[in-house]
Design an enzyme around this catalytic site. Sequence first.
Site, PDB file in Angstrom:
ATOM      1  N   GLU A 175      80.034  32.679 -19.536  1.00  0.00           N
ATOM      2  CA  GLU A 175      79.374  33.954 -18.688  1.00  0.00           C
ATOM      3  C   GLU A 175      78.303  33.411 -17.799  1.00  0.00           C
ATOM      4  O   GLU A 175      77.403  33.744 -17.843  1.00  0.00           O
ATOM      5  CB  GLU A 175      78.684  34.822 -19.838  1.00  0.00           C
ATOM      6  CG  GLU A 175      79.710  35.536 -20.765  1.00  0.00           C
ATOM      7  CD  GLU A 175      79.127  36.389 -21.735  1.00  0.00           C
ATOM      8  OE1 GLU A 175      77.910  36.713 -21.712  1.00  0.00           O
ATOM      9  OE2 GLU A 175      79.681  36.994 -22.562  1.00  0.00           O
ATOM     10  N   GLU A 282      89.067  37.737 -26.212  1.00  0.00           N
ATOM     11  CA  GLU A 282      88.131  38.549 -26.922  1.00  0.00           C
ATOM     12  C   GLU A 282      88.657  40.015 -26.881  1.00  0.00           C
ATOM     13  O   GLU A 282      87.701  40.701 -26.477  1.00  0.00           O
ATOM     14  CB  GLU A 282      86.619  38.446 -26.371  1.00  0.00           C
ATOM     15  CG  GLU A 282      86.213  36.818 -26.660  1.00  0.00           C
ATOM     16  CD  GLU A 282      84.646  36.710 -26.021  1.00  0.00           C
ATOM     17  OE1 GLU A 282      83.773  37.997 -26.315  1.00  0.00           O
ATOM     18  OE2 GLU A 282      84.373  35.593 -25.802  1.00  0.00           O
TER      19      GLU A 282
END
Length: 382
Positions: A175, A282
């Site tokens: 991220e 995910e």
Amino acid sequence: MKNLHFKHSLPLVLICLSLLTGCKSKSEKEDTLSSEEKNVAVNKEKGLKDYYANFFSMGVAVSPRSLEGPSATLILKEYNSVTPENVMKMGPIHPEKDRFYWEDADKIVDFAQANKIKMRGHALVWHQQTGDWIFKDENGKKVTKEELLKRMKTHIDSVVSRYKGKIYAWDVVNEAIDDNPNEFLRNSDWYEIAGEDFLIKAFEYAHEADPNAKLFYNDYNAIIPEKRDRIYKLLKNLIHKGVPVDGVGIQGHWSIFSPSEEELRKALDMYSSLGIEVQITELDVSIYPWEKERRALKSGESSEFTEELQQQQLEKYDMFFKVFRDYKDVLTGVTFWNVSDKYSWLDTYPVEGRKNYPLLFDEDLKPKKAYWKVVDFDEQNN
């Protein structure tokens, strides 16, 4: 004698009629079995990993607790890859500068090794769940770039080397792209102190620690065009500089509302055009629209998993996996984020106490209708 014979024969006749009627009822009952019930009867030993054996690995995010009891049985039946949900992030595994906590991570690695399951590592460098010790000196001031990179190298060397040969892929940097479409890299402590070099060095250090491990950049909202384009730009820049990036992890934190099939296909086309592996790292499908900021539960806000929501979720999962199968030459893995609806990180984020139902198994670890839709495909036409 004649009447006596008839008298004793009557029960036999009734028994035969009863048997015939019973057989008919059983047949009629079988005809009314749902497709899910028939699948359960026929495929008791078959799991997601078996249905998708010719496509890509099927993984799940786990905690040490989920490796015990019924959830462990489910994991072994359904999946051939595991990812630690939290215990390998820097905060939990390296809480202080000179102290590591290995116990929980070791449990998951040992479980994977004992059961011959592949394992992904998650995540070496992230702006969250990171102890402040790595950014500050003994006086509480920010460390220099040189010191930060030195500490990062020590962390990566220690963690990756410990599990060398046991973890086949790592989410190296997590991220790093900003949510603001007008910005590029997130203005984290990593970036503020070391600039783009923190990204470059993280991959280089990980490659030095285990040259055979696959190294991934991992991010959410990676399908949304405005963020997708910046992730693509980052990866292209890193590859151009010779940074050892092997793949991109698309965090599939999606919902019944998005992304669209067109957006998903476009993103897979773009990322794979870079010549790197693509994984869905995910995956869960929320029944609520996407929200980034945490908030309180509103008065009267429902968390009921209605028939309508179940159908919408089923249709979304069906679409996602149709696309995944179409890109089997591009995708090398799909990992669900948590085992079942009994527990999901989405039960506490972004709204504390709002129950979500984002996975393929219900709160009793039973396959949902969406599960049977995901595995109901003609392999010959895929």
